[in-house]
Design a protein around this motif. Structure first.
Motif, PDB file in Angstrom:
ATOM      1  N   GLY A   1       0.589  -1.244   0.032  1.00 17.37           N
ATOM      2  CA  GLY A   1       0.172   0.227   0.028  1.00 17.37           C
ATOM      3  C   GLY A   1       0.540   1.284  -0.106  1.00 17.37           C
TER       4      GLY A   1
ATOM      5  N   TYR B   1       0.777   3.935  -3.013  1.00 21.10           N
ATOM      6  CA  TYR B   1       0.604   5.360  -2.748  1.00 21.10           C
ATOM      7  C   TYR B   1       1.485   6.396  -3.528  1.00 21.10           C
TER       8      TYR B   1
ATOM      9  N   SER C   1      -3.612   4.305  -1.017  1.00 21.64           N
ATOM     10  CA  SER C   1      -2.695   3.199  -0.702  1.00 21.64           C
ATOM     11  C   SER C   1      -3.221   1.791  -0.815  1.00 21.64           C
ATOM     12  N   GLU C   2      -4.290   1.708  -1.862  1.00 19.29           N
ATOM     13  CA  GLU C   2      -4.971   0.489  -1.840  1.00 19.29           C
ATOM     14  C   GLU C   2      -4.099  -0.564  -2.561  1.00 19.29           C
ATOM     15  N   SER C   3      -4.403  -1.666  -2.095  1.00 14.79           N
ATOM     16  CA  SER C   3      -3.749  -2.980  -2.648  1.00 14.79           C
ATOM     17  C   SER C   3      -4.775  -3.940  -3.283  1.00 14.79           C
TER      18      SER C   3
ATOM     19  N   GLY D   1      -4.604  -1.139   1.835  1.00 20.41           N
ATOM     20  CA  GLY D   1      -3.334  -2.021   1.919  1.00 20.41           C
ATOM     21  C   GLY D   1      -2.308  -1.491   2.806  1.00 20.41           C
TER      22      GLY D   1
END
Length: 833
Positions: free
Chosen positions: A645, A649, A787-789, A809
């Motif tokens: 994440g 980002y 910060s998505e995974s 994430g």
């Protein structure tokens, strides 16, 4: 029973062992005597019986002076208690005590001369304790305004001459009580417990719980409606309060439940006490002398009508388990019958037997001090079979504990045994033998003595508590650990009220400080309190002794929120002690393949949970999803993932025109990266996560097998302070701006991805690749935000449309929520409801 029928009250030694308690006894008797006919049975004061045994032993050794010193101790206690209540009558009462004990001194003198104390003589010695206490209690009642009279139990209870544990002639005893009570008038009869006499007048004693037995016999003989045993506890508890802090008094039991509890050795009950009450339909109530307003425990023919009534957990400790196994069984062998007859002939108490359905094996539970006598008796009985090797040599396991569930409702429901054994198995307690009676009121099992506390607490929680207690030992109070503590503070009440789970932090440790409190630590100001603890030795080895304390608490879980590299041995020690582990720490899972497998196998071998969902994608259910795919027989063909994440980002910031150096600093300031961002930028963190996923597929890979392209070149990651490294990233701003510029014309997006292709195993081509990619429009990674995974699984069943898990994430709060979810997963699995 009519309203004018007798009631019987029995007061134990602790109830009359001090002036304060004795005063309460006088008030209670005075109050209840006004309500109708009342008979009182009383034990010896305090520790008097033990002192009298000591005096007899000293006299037997010829140590008369020492024996008389013990008698003086008995006299002092009696005089102190009596004169404290009525100082004005102090001299006459003291003289009365001396007259009562004068024959005892003569008896001890005779024993010292002959150096022999027969069972009959010992009974005479012991009788003085009850004789003194009942005589004084009658006089104190008279002095306080309650008409009372001493009634000698030796003229009421008739027994045989089995001194030390005499058998009562119930018919003659009933006849004596009925005849003599006719002349008692309105005064309260005060009867010494424990003692009786033979037909020819020789003093006998009734053995263990003798005073309670006296009360039951008096009640039966007088046609009483109820016996109340006044003691120092609030009633019969759901478990031993010394083992289970949450144990509580049971309001109502049936006679059958009382008899079952008496049969397995509950201290306040005895089968001999229960049988006269059951035969005559008399109720028994156990109450606390110092808390007379508390109703205590009522035991009667009806019991509780509450469908959710509590279950009692009884323990009998310091036992041994003897196992007999037959190699060749014949119809004439009669293993169980012969073994029990041999033990009975050798006067060995048998607390439980368990025989296999075909009679091939037998387990016998006996007191540990009697184990050699029991072994000898069985070997003698089976000597011929042992010589012909038709029977295996006897096996002995000691010390063990007999654990028993008792509840009338057990026979009215299903899966009681399943819940019982499941609760024990879930915490790694091995059951050595088990038995259930035909009444279905009870079920018993044998566990190792070392497992007694955890077995009792776990079973008690499974059957009696509205909530499942969970004991957490937290390692690390940094970003994730701190957030977890914050979430526990916020969620504790909600979890208890809505989900029936009571989370309790019993330990907190960082690299140099440790706090541990089995009763639970207050969460308020906990981090500051830890900082004030004296600095200890560094490392995790010093935490191992605390695991021995943790294992004895309800549902013990070691929670690792650190990034320490030396915790695998600590996990192993936890598993061996039946302690579950929930970890956000990736390093143990990235150990060499053999070490990782040994760690996981240790958890499996000890039947404990090892949950590490947050090691791959924070709170996203990636590992669980993958495990379900594998468990259901699907074949994973490809895994594509953005597993960082923090780097995700940074990539989004780069695509928005933010310089690399600024994006990295912002990610660190938001708590997305490790404290040293090089851990993220090197790609090592993503490589470990990808390795963890690959190993979940059973691929025997190591970190050296990962084809790793660092996000930031290794040449830029010099060994220098973190702040200097962050300033040095400015030199790379232009290079990364150029990478972004290359993406714009094609509409692609810069992403740092991991790719796992199981088909490459053994081909010489890396199974795992980690590096920068330009994700095309439509690729799952292309439109990640912040910060998505994401993790995408292409499988046999999910081939056209890969199964994708996506969400936040990175971040301490998100990871902590995943850790909390793993904790709850352990808790709910064990709850079994």
């Amino acid at each position: 029973m009519s309203s004018t029928s007798f009631r019987v009250m029995k007061f134990g030694g602790s109830s009359v062992g001090s002036p304060r308690r004795l005063r309460q006894v006088l008030e209670l008797i005075g109050l209840h005597a006004k309500a109708g006919p009342l008979a009182v049975v009383v034990s010896a004061m305090g520790d008097t019986t033990d002192w009298l045994l000591e005096a007899a032993e000293l006299a037997t050794r010829g140590e008369l002076e020492e024996a008389l010193t013990v008698v003086a101790r008995v006299a002092h206690l009696a005089k102190t208690n009596a004169t404290a209540l009525h100082p004005a009558r102090g001299t006459p009462l003291a003289a009365r005590v001396d007259r009562l004990l004068a024959p005892l001194q003569q008896l001890l003198q005779g024993i010292s001369l002959t150096r022999e104390c027969s069972p009959a003589s010992r009974d005479k010695v012991l009788a003085f304790g009850e004789w003194v206490s009942s005589t004084l209690l009658a006089e104190l009642l008279e002095a306080s305004g309650t008409p009372a009279a001493f009634r000698d139990a030796r003229q009421l209870l008739v027994t045989d001459d089995t001194f030390g544990n005499a058998r009562v002639d119930v018919a003659r005893t009933r006849e004596q009580l009925q005849r003599q009570s006719a002349g008692w008038g309105a005064s309260v009869p005060v009867i010494p417990g424990f003692i009786a006499a033979t037909v020819d007048g020789r003093t006998t004693t009734l053995g263990r719980n003798g005073s309670d037995y006296t009360a039951a016999l008096v009640a039966q003989g007088l046609g009483a409606s109820e016996v109340t045993v006044w003691t120092d506890v609030l009633g019969l508890h759901t478990a031993d309060p010394d083992l289970v802090s949450d144990a509580y008094p049971v309001p109502h039991l049936t006679h059958g439940e009382g008899l079952e509890l008496a049969a397995v050795g509950v201290r306040m009950l005895h089968p001999r006490t229960m049988i006269p009450l059951i035969e005559s339909g008399i109720s028994l109530r156990i109450r606390n002398t110092m808390h007379p307003d508390h109703p205590g425990t009522l035991i009667d023919a009806i019991g509780s009508r509450d469908g959710q009534r509590p279950t009692c957990i009884a323990t009998r400790e310091d036992l041994a388990l003897l196992g007999i196994e037959v190699r060749k069984l014949s119809d004439q062998f009669q293993l169980g019958e012969r073994a029990l007859a041999a033990l009975r002939a050798s006067r060995v108490t048998v607390w439980m037997t368990a025989q296999s359905a075909n009679g091939q094996s037998l387990a016998v539970v006996v007191p540990r001090p009697d184990v050699e006598r029991a072994r000898a008796a069985l070997e003698t009985e089976l000597s011929q079979e042992l010589a012909r090797r038709e029977v295996e040599p006897l096996g002995v396991r000691q010390p063990v504990t007999l654990l028993t569930l008792v509840a009338e409702a057990m026979g009215q429901g299903v899966n009681v045994a399943g819940r019982f054994f499941s609760a024990l198995g879930a915490v790694g307690v091995g059951v050595r033998a088990s038995a259930q009676g035909a009444s279905s009121r009870s079920i018993s099992c044998v566990v190792d003595a070392a497992d007694t506390a955890i077995a009792v607490r776990t079973t008690h929680a499974a059957f009696n508590l509205a909530h499942q207690q969970v004991s957490l030992f937290l390692l690390g109070k940094g970003t994730v650990g701190g957030q977890l503590l914050a979430q526990l503070r916020a969620q504790q009440d909600l979890l208890r009220e809505r989900h029936g789970i009571a989370l309790r932090v019993v330990g907190l440790a960082d690299s140099r400080h440790t706090l541990f409190e089995p009763a639970g630590l207050s969460l308020e100001g906990l981090e500051e309190r830890l900082a004030r603890v004296d600095r200890g030795e560094p490392g995790t080895r010093t935490l191992v002794p605390l695991l021995d304390e943790l294992r004895r608490l309800p549902v013990p879980i070691l929670v690792d929120c650190t990034a320490a590299g030396d915790v695998a041995p600590l996990y192993t020690e936890a598993f061996r002690r039946g302690v579950h582990v929930v970890a956000a720490n990736k390093l143990p899972l990235a150990l060499p393949w053999a070490e990782r497998e040994a760690l996981v196998a240790e958890a499996r071998r000890n039947h404990v949970a090892y949950h590490y969902e947050t090691t791959v994608a924070s709170s996203l259910p990636v590992i669980d999803t993958l495990a379900n795919l594998v468990r259901t027989g699907d074949t994973v063909r490809l895994i594509t993932a953005s597993l960082s994440g923090s780097v995700g980002y940074i990539c989004n910031e780069l695509m928005a025109g933010v310089p690399l150096s600024v994006a990295v600093r912002a990610a660190r300031d938001r708590g997305f990266t490790e404290s040293d961002p090089r851990e993220d930028l090197s790609g090592a963190d993503v490589a470990r996560k990808a390795l963890i996923l690959a190993r979940e597929l059973g691929l025997p890979l190591s970190l050296s097998d990962v084809a790793l392209e660092p996000f930031v070149p290794a040449s830029a990651q010099a060994d220098e302070p973190t702040e200097a490294f962050l300033r040095g990233l400015r030199a790379l701003d232009g290079e990364y701006a150029e990478k972004v510029a290359h993406c714009h014309p094609s509409g692609t997006t810069l992403r740092y991805l991991a790719r796992i292709d199981p088909s490459k195993l053994g081909t010489g081509t890396p199974v795992i690749r980690v590096g920068l990619h330009a994700a095309e429009v439509g690729h799952p990674a292309a439109d990640l935000r912040g910060s998505e995974s994401f993790v995408s699984f292409t499988t046999t069943r999910h081939s056209d449309f890969p199964l994708t898990v996506r969400g936040a994430g990175a971040g301490g709060a998100v990871t902590a929520s995943g850790v909390l979810a793993d904790i709850l997963r352990v808790s709910q699995t064990l709850r079994g409801r």
